[in-house]
Design an enzyme around this catalytic site. Structure first.
Site, PDB file in Angstrom:
ATOM      1  CE  LYS A  25      -9.231 -10.960  12.321  1.00 11.73           C
ATOM      2  NZ  LYS A  25      -8.737 -10.855  13.825  1.00 11.73           N
TER       3      LYS A  25
HETATM    4  O1  G3P Z   1     -10.702 -10.757  17.211  1.00 17.01           O
HETATM    5  C1  G3P Z   1     -11.203  -9.584  17.419  1.00 17.01           C
HETATM    6  C2  G3P Z   1     -10.674  -8.968  18.798  1.00 17.01           C
HETATM    7  O2  G3P Z   1      -9.300  -8.819  18.891  1.00 17.01           O
HETATM    8  C3  G3P Z   1     -11.578  -7.772  18.972  1.00 17.01           C
HETATM    9  O3  G3P Z   1     -11.696  -7.883  20.482  1.00 17.01           O
HETATM   10  O4  G3P Z   1     -11.972  -6.853  22.689  1.00 17.01           O
HETATM   11  O5  G3P Z   1     -11.187  -5.328  20.855  1.00 17.01           O
HETATM   12  O6  G3P Z   1     -13.639  -6.172  20.638  1.00 17.01           O
HETATM   13  P1  G3P Z   1     -12.119  -6.807  21.118  1.00 17.01           P
END
Ligand code: G3P
Length: 217
Positions: free
Chosen positions: A87
């Site tokens: 990634k």
């Molecule tokens: O895959 C990316 C994700 O982990 C981000 O999620 O909720 O931190 O915006 P969030």
């Protein structure tokens, strides 16, 4: 649509694997830190355990920001297991790293994507997946799922094989709308996925069936 679990938590991954509903895992440095994983060896070991638990792709994120370092890290991560996907953030240095890793046969997931232009550049560089962040766009007053639909449509128009991996999913509405707009993958924690099971008519119907079942005994 594939479901990936967005976590580095081994118990949560095992629970989802046991349910038979998970096609892969995504992680990021914040999720790894949340599990208390520190140091190169511990990180590699953690990824190895996740990769062995799941019959599907596991995204492991690089921690560096320069192209050469990302490539070195990417090669090391990819050597952990066949199902590891490297990634890489959507920066100029990241795009170059994706291109070079592609030439070396390493699969990548380009993360932190917030517009169609970023998705197109990542795809052109050879990313296996692009990860547009729905929730974080919603946070700034946009509709993140619209971006997912736009990228799906553009990739279809130009016959681009890069998969659209909808990330930063926060609720069941995000998941259901991703299905409608044709996302290849949705990644999120287990709770929003399990919330898809919830319906009041299922609950009230089951209550009645259980009450009537007593009469049959
Ligand atoms: O895959 C990316 C994700 O982990 C981000 O999620 O909720 O931190 O915006 P969030």
């Amino acid at each position: 649509m594939k479901f990936f679990l967005d976590t580095a938590n081994l118990q949560q991954i095992q629970e989802a694997v046991d349910l038979g509903i998970i096609d892969g895992v995504t992680t990021n440095p914040s999720l790894m830190a949340k599990e208390g994983v520190h140091g190169l060896e511990a990180i590699q070991e953690h990824y190895k355990r996740i990769a062995m638990m799941i019959n599907g792709d596991v995204s492991a994120e690089v921690l560096s920001s320069e192209t050469d370092d990302m490539i070195e890290e990417g090669l090391r991560l990819a050597s952990i297991a066949q199902n590891i996907v490297v990634k890489i953030p959507c920066t100029k240095a990241g795009i170059k790293a994706i291109h070079i890793l592609k030439e070396k046969g390493i699969r990548t997931n380009c993360t932190l994507i917030f517009n169609v232009g970023q998705a197109m550049l990542a795809a052109k560089a050879g990313a296996t997946y692009v990860s547009p962040f729905i929730g974080r766009l919603d946070d700034i007053g946009q509709d993140g799922v619209v971006l997912i639909g736009d990228i799906v449509e553009i990739f279809k128009t130009y016959q681009i094989s890069t998969q659209v991996l909808a990330a930063s999913i926060r609720n069941q509405s995000h998941i259901q709308r991703c299905m409608k707009v044709g996302a290849d993958v949705a990644t999120c924690p287990l709770a929003p996925i399990l919330s898809l099971l919830n319906h009041p008519l299922t609950d009230s119907g089951l209550k009645t069936f259980m009450e009537d079942a007593q009469k049959l005994k």
